[in-house]
Design a protein around this motif. Structure first.
Motif, PDB file in Angstrom:
ATOM      1  N   SER A  25       0.809  -1.218   0.000  1.00 34.63           N
ATOM      2  CA  SER A  25       0.000   0.000   0.000  1.00 34.63           C
ATOM      3  C   SER A  25       0.842   1.267   0.000  1.00 34.63           C
ATOM      4  O   SER A  25       0.355   2.345  -0.371  1.00 34.63           O
ATOM      5  N   ALA A  26       2.099   1.155   0.425  1.00 31.80           N
ATOM      6  CA  ALA A  26       2.988   2.328   0.413  1.00 31.80           C
ATOM      7  C   ALA A  26       3.732   2.460  -0.908  1.00 31.80           C
ATOM      8  O   ALA A  26       4.527   3.393  -1.086  1.00 31.80           O
ATOM      9  N   GLY A  27       3.496   1.537  -1.807  1.00 33.63           N
ATOM     10  CA  GLY A  27       4.178   1.571  -3.092  1.00 33.63           C
ATOM     11  C   GLY A  27       5.521   0.888  -3.090  1.00 33.63           C
ATOM     12  O   GLY A  27       6.247   0.926  -4.101  1.00 33.63           O
ATOM     13  N   GLU A  28       5.869   0.214  -1.976  1.00 32.36           N
ATOM     14  CA  GLU A  28       7.149  -0.471  -1.883  1.00 32.36           C
ATOM     15  C   GLU A  28       7.030  -1.877  -2.482  1.00 32.36           C
ATOM     16  O   GLU A  28       6.006  -2.540  -2.315  1.00 32.36           O
ATOM     17  N   PRO A  29       8.113  -2.335  -3.178  1.00 36.84           N
ATOM     18  CA  PRO A  29       8.052  -3.674  -3.795  1.00 36.84           C
ATOM     19  C   PRO A  29       7.884  -4.773  -2.756  1.00 36.84           C
ATOM     20  O   PRO A  29       8.461  -4.711  -1.668  1.00 36.84           O
ATOM     21  N   ILE A  30       7.086  -5.781  -3.103  1.00 34.65           N
ATOM     22  CA  ILE A  30       6.956  -6.979  -2.274  1.00 34.65           C
ATOM     23  C   ILE A  30       8.041  -7.947  -2.714  1.00 34.65           C
ATOM     24  O   ILE A  30       8.205  -8.224  -3.909  1.00 34.65           O
ATOM     25  N   LYS A  31       8.770  -8.481  -1.743  1.00 38.78           N
ATOM     26  CA  LYS A  31       9.927  -9.318  -2.079  1.00 38.78           C
ATOM     27  C   LYS A  31       9.703 -10.757  -1.635  1.00 38.78           C
ATOM     28  O   LYS A  31       8.911 -11.041  -0.733  1.00 38.78           O
ATOM     29  N   ASP A  32      10.426 -11.670  -2.300  1.00 33.90           N
ATOM     30  CA  ASP A  32      10.350 -13.072  -1.927  1.00 33.90           C
ATOM     31  C   ASP A  32      11.341 -13.361  -0.814  1.00 33.90           C
ATOM     32  O   ASP A  32      11.991 -12.445  -0.276  1.00 33.90           O
ATOM     33  N   LYS A  33      11.499 -14.621  -0.447  1.00 39.14           N
ATOM     34  CA  LYS A  33      12.384 -14.998   0.660  1.00 39.14           C
ATOM     35  C   LYS A  33      13.835 -14.683   0.366  1.00 39.14           C
ATOM     36  O   LYS A  33      14.642 -14.505   1.288  1.00 39.14           O
ATOM     37  N   ALA A  34      14.187 -14.638  -0.906  1.00 42.32           N
ATOM     38  CA  ALA A  34      15.570 -14.320  -1.286  1.00 42.32           C
ATOM     39  C   ALA A  34      15.809 -12.824  -1.355  1.00 42.32           C
ATOM     40  O   ALA A  34      16.910 -12.384  -1.702  1.00 42.32           O
ATOM     41  N   GLY A  35      14.767 -12.030  -1.064  1.00 42.71           N
ATOM     42  CA  GLY A  35      14.925 -10.586  -1.093  1.00 42.71           C
ATOM     43  C   GLY A  35      14.756  -9.964  -2.460  1.00 42.71           C
ATOM     44  O   GLY A  35      15.056  -8.772  -2.639  1.00 42.71           O
ATOM     45  N   GLN A  36      14.255 -10.741  -3.419  1.00 35.93           N
ATOM     46  CA  GLN A  36      14.061 -10.221  -4.765  1.00 35.93           C
ATOM     47  C   GLN A  36      12.610  -9.781  -4.965  1.00 35.93           C
ATOM     48  O   GLN A  36      11.685 -10.440  -4.478  1.00 35.93           O
ATOM     49  N   PRO A  37      12.403  -8.642  -5.664  1.00 34.06           N
ATOM     50  CA  PRO A  37      11.025  -8.201  -5.936  1.00 34.06           C
ATOM     51  C   PRO A  37      10.249  -9.274  -6.701  1.00 34.06           C
ATOM     52  O   PRO A  37      10.786  -9.912  -7.609  1.00 34.06           O
ATOM     53  N   ILE A  38       8.998  -9.449  -6.294  1.00 30.57           N
ATOM     54  CA  ILE A  38       8.149 -10.438  -6.973  1.00 30.57           C
ATOM     55  C   ILE A  38       7.483  -9.784  -8.173  1.00 30.57           C
ATOM     56  O   ILE A  38       6.834  -8.748  -8.042  1.00 30.57           O
ATOM     57  N   VAL A  39       7.692 -10.372  -9.322  1.00 30.28           N
ATOM     58  CA  VAL A  39       7.104  -9.879 -10.567  1.00 30.28           C
ATOM     59  C   VAL A  39       6.237 -10.991 -11.160  1.00 30.28           C
ATOM     60  O   VAL A  39       6.710 -12.110 -11.368  1.00 30.28           O
ATOM     61  N   LYS A  40       4.973 -10.687 -11.399  1.00 31.42           N
ATOM     62  CA  LYS A  40       4.051 -11.638 -12.008  1.00 31.42           C
ATOM     63  C   LYS A  40       4.069 -11.466 -13.523  1.00 31.42           C
ATOM     64  O   LYS A  40       4.080 -10.343 -14.035  1.00 31.42           O
TER      65      LYS A  40
END
Length: 631
Positions: free
Chosen positions: A560-575
């Motif tokens: 909601s703040a516009g920050e990327p959601i990351k996976d367990k490895a710390g990488q941004p999740i891209v669909k």
């Protein structure tokens, strides 16, 4: 493990386990095979099952117990004897008159009872001796009773018509077109064709064998008519009530009240006045009749409810869609498909009773028939008529066994006796299948006011002034393209073929809105905005995801703040849109929903801005579908 469970389920079905338990077990087994956990899948099936008692189908379902009860009362009150006496007085003087009497009486009695087995048992002992006494061969007489025991299921108010209407309504394939009240009339002409063909066979046999006729007796005709007319009025009263505009539950309730008053009050009063009535219904047996009728109601209802759970699984598992795709890939001709449907339903009719066949098979057949453009009312007539024929089809047609037990004859003898009538019914079936004009359905009830007429006139005038062709664009004027990279163009002529008024209004609305932009100060901006808004509302916002226009192929998830959601490895999740193609059914639609909503932001950015729109859509999707490391 799944294979073993399927084998056990099949053995339980063959061994005679209750059908509703087989359906629920199959639904539970299906829930195990679906991706989500068992509790989520099966809970959804149960919820769908309970909703059957709360939806629009309640009005139709409420008629089922009432008509069953009326049929049981009529059967117990000796209606069959009075009908046979009147029909014989009216037609016995014709060539083959008594055989025609048998056909018509069986048809009329089946309308009351809804079950061919009851017809054979109730009328066989009366009609078989009469046919033999008049010179008809014993084998022909036995085949005639067995062959006509299921005739009448197409005439209202036969119970299978209501049951079919209920189950078809639950499929939601034609919610804007399907009307069970209209369907009740669909089988009248096909039913008359079937009765006419069987009567022609009877007349031919009577003429060839030079069978004697009875002398016409006007006094007997009047006397028998006086006794039978109160009960003969029931089916015609139902039809008249439907034509006048009464609701189905009202007609069903009035039928029960009329039947109780007639059989418990009027008939006993006439008997006390020394007016012969046959067998008036004893009030003391009313409880027993009621108990038997309600047992039948319970059996039918529990099958309907259990079948909805199984149908829910099949829809979730995309079984109807896959059947449609397979059928269209292997059967190109509509004629061949109709023939295949006939063969399949004939087999079904020999191994299942008509109620079970409707609730199990109809949800699978209906979507395929719709894909081939078969009218739903015509499909209903074909479906029920096939099951009628299946009652008589060797080697295990239900009527064959009932007739064998009733007349104490070997099953093989009954089979050979029914061949002429089986062939006649198959000819009638093919005639009705390939001449859809025989399925006559009344027009939908016109409930509009003069204001609706005014709107229609204004709409026609507006259509005449509207733009004829529109290329779909986004708010910036960029042309939207289909999967092949071709510009997407809409033509107003396409709207004319839409029968649903709501959908037609949506289709025409695009052309009317764009035409209105001609008078705007900035016609181009107005036009682009109207087109983009229409695409977002009616293509991307519609229920059919296959119509949506997707202009983005990958979406980076944010909070909601516009920050990327990351996976367990710390990488941004891209669909990625391509990931959705690997999924099936509702999971694929859920995956595509993210790209459709984000694409809508690009096509027609709202006032709060493109970035805010995209962020809101992503956050909303993530809240509803918690992300994991997997696609």
């Amino acid at each position: 493990m799944t294979t073993l469970l399927l084998i056990l389920l099949g053995l339980a079905f063959i061994s005679g386990a209750p059908l509703f338990t087989i359906m629920l077990a199959a639904a539970a087994l299906g829930a195990v095979t679906l991706p989500r956990e068992f509790s989520s899948e099966f809970d959804g099936m149960v919820e769908h099952m309970l909703n059957v008692g709360l939806g629009d189908q309640v009005q139709v379902m409420s008629t089922i117990p009432l008509f069953i009860y009326a049929g049981y009362l009529l059967a117990e009150a000796g209606t069959a004897d009075r009908l046979v006496r009147f029909a014989n007085a009216a037609l016995g003087w014709m060539p083959g008159g008594l055989a025609i009497v048998t056909i018509l009486t069986c048809a009329l009695f089946t309308v009351f009872t809804g079950a061919s087995g009851v017809t054979i048992i109730a009328l066989g002992g009366v009609l078989m001796p009469a046919l033999v006494r008049q010179g008809y061969p014993e084998r022909f007489s036995m085949g005639l009773i067995a062959g006509t025991g299921s005739v009448g299921l197409l005439f209202p108010p036969a119970l299978p018509l209501f049951l079919y209407g209920t189950i078809y309504g639950l499929t939601n394939l034609e919610p804007e077109q399907w009307d069970t009240r209209r369907f009740l009339f669909a089988g009248i002409v096909p039913g008359m064709v079937l009765v006419g063909m069987l009567s022609a066979v009877a007349v031919t046999v009577a003429i060839v064998k030079k069978l004697p006729r009875q002398q016409f007796n006007f006094k007997e005709l009047c006397a028998s008519w006086a006794l039978a007319s109160p009960e003969l009025c029931i089916p015609f009263g139902v039809i008249a009530g439907l034509a006048i505009g009464f609701d189905l539950p009202q007609i069903a309730a009035l039928t029960v009240v009329y039947t109780i008053v007639l059989e418990l009050g009027v008939s006993r009063l006439l008997t006390r006045l020394d007016v012969p009535w046959g067998k008036p219904l004893d009030p003391r047996v009313l409880w027993g009749v009621s108990r038997e009728a309600m047992a039948m109601v319970g059996a039918i209802f529990i099958i309907i409810f259990a079948s909805t759970a199984l149908t829910n699984f099949m829809v979730t598992a995309e079984v109807p869609r896959r059947l449609v795709a397979w059928t269209q890939a292997h059967v190109e001709s509509r004629i061949v498909f109709l023939l295949a449907i006939n063969l399949i339903l004939l087999i079904v009719g020999t191994v299942m009773d008509i109620f079970s066949a409707i609730v199990v098979v109809l949800p699978l057949v209906a979507p395929i028939a719709k894909a081939y453009g078969i009218d739903p009312y015509h499909l209903g007539v074909i479906f029920l008529l096939n099951l009628e024929v299946g009652y008589l089809h060797p080697p295990i047609g239900l009527n064959l066994f009932i007739t064998s037990v009733k007349f104490q004859r070997p099953i093989t003898e009954v089979m050979w006796a029914t061949v002429p009538f089986l062939v006649t019914m198959i000819v009638a079936l093919l005639t009705i299948t390939y001449i859809p004009a025989l399925t006559v359905v009344p027009e939908a009830e016109r409930t509009g006011t003069i204001n609706n007429l005014i709107v229609m006139v204004h709409g026609a005038a507006e259509e005449g002034r509207a733009v004829r062709d529109i290329t779909l664009v986004d708010a910036a004027g960029t042309v939207l393209k289909d999967a092949r990279g071709q510009p997407m163009v809409r033509h107003i002529s396409e709207c004319a073929g839409i029968t649903n008024e709501a959908k037609k209004d949506v289709c025409q609305g695009l052309f009317f809105d764009v035409s209105a932009c001609k008078a705007a100060p900035d016609a181009t901006t107005c036009t682009n905005k109207k087109i983009a808004d229409w695409v977002v509302s009616n293509l991307n916002g519609g229920l059919e995801t296959s119509l949506a226009i997707i202009v983005v192929s990958e979406v980076a998830l944010v909070d909601s703040a516009g920050e990327p959601i990351k996976d367990k490895a710390g990488q941004p999740i891209v669909k990625h849109l391509a990931e959705c193609d690997k999924l099936d059914g509702s999971y694929q639609e859920t995956c595509q929903e993210l790209f459709i909503n984000v694409s809508s932001c690009h096509i027609s950015p709202p006032d709060e801005g493109l970035d805010a729109c995209i962020r809101d859509q992503i956050v909303s999707w993530v809240d509803a579908n918690p992300v994991t490391d997997s696609p």
